[in-house]
Design a protein around this motif. Structure first.
Motif: not given
Length: 284
Positions: A85-92
């Motif tokens: 989920a954090r990776v998705l957040d980092a990519h907006g």
């Protein structure tokens, strides 16, 4: 295409993307102990050429993501689920189609249970149920268990680690197809040389699970495609069949004579299957 080291909730994670950010996003989750390199660049480019925005990333203690002292990881399996989920957040990205292989498939299932709104669809490759099942599933093959119990490796010696990992890759391939040792050795060597600390990946062998799943797999609403080889020595085919039986929107693609993982020989089958499964018409 470029690697990016991102900070999310105080965690340093290395990610890499392929394709156009405006295309439907596909998040690739690798198995434990392996960096994102095991989602090979050619495979990622094939997906991107099919009109997908593809993201791969290094788990903690692999590649260029944060590493911890060997034997003292300080995180749980649940934290690895949160990292997706954090990776998705980092990519907006509010959500993505999620593809997981081996233990990465288990992480993908847990992501769909804990963060259902982040998962548009699931593709589960060479994996088993992430939650306890009320049925008996077959054990790994004798050859697999023999390798795991008898293998000797000096984790302080890079060459010894490479030899061990190549041997492991050979066993995982299942033995029914020719094994490309040169290609496997090249990939393993790049993985070892790229890592901040290649010995830290052993932390994945002893991670506590963390939070229990909030619901059974039958509560997964995301359309799910299970891809499984008939020669998988770690999770025999029955594991993939059991997943389809548990997930309401599940379908099964069987790869004849394929072992555990994403073999180059199967890219021409797996990539079109993922593209079809993640087409706009199937997204929630």
């Amino acid at each position: 295409m470029a690697e990016h080291v991102v900070e999310a909730d105080g965690v340093t994670l290395c990610t890499e993307s392929f394709g156009e950010p405006s295309d439907p996003p596909v998040l690739l989750i690798m198995g434990l102990g392996a960096s994102m390199l095991w989602w090979e660049e050619g495979f990622c480019r094939m997906l991107a050429d099919g009109g997908r925005f593809v993201i791969r990333y290094d788990h903690r203690d692999t590649g260029r993501s944060v590493t911890y002292e060997p034997g003292r990881p300080g995180y749980t399996g649940a934290d690895l689920v949160g990292d997706a989920a954090r990776v998705l957040d980092a990519h907006g990205l509010p959500a993505a189609h999620v593809v997981g292989v081996s233990a990465g498939g288990a992480l993908a299932q847990l992501l769909a249970l804990h963060f259902a709104d982040r998962v548009l669809s699931l593709v589960l490759i060479s994996t088993s149920s992430a939650v306890p099942v009320c049925r008996e599933l077959p054990s790994p093959t004798e050859e697999f268990m023999r390798f795991v119990s008898d293998a000797h490796v000096d984790w302080s010696d890079g060459d010894s680690v490479i030899d061990y990992q190549v041997g492991y890759a050979r066993v995982l391939a299942g033995g029914r197809r020719p094994f490309d040792e040169a290609a496997a050795r090249s990939l393993v060597r790049r993985d070892v040389e790229r890592a901040r600390d290649f010995t830290a990946a052993r932390n994945h062998d002893s991670l506590p699970d963390g939070e229990l799943p909030p619901a059974p797999l039958s509560s997964i609403a995301a359309p799910t495609l299970v891809i499984h080889g008939t020669a998988d020595p770690m999770f025999p085919l029955r594991h993939g069949e059991a997943l389809v039986e548990q997930i309401p929107e599940g379908g099964l693609l069987v790869l004849e004579d394929a072992g555990h993982g994403v073999d180059r020989a199967d890219w021409a089958t797996i990539v079109p299957a993922i593209l079809e499964h993640t087409a706009a018409g199937r997204a929630r």
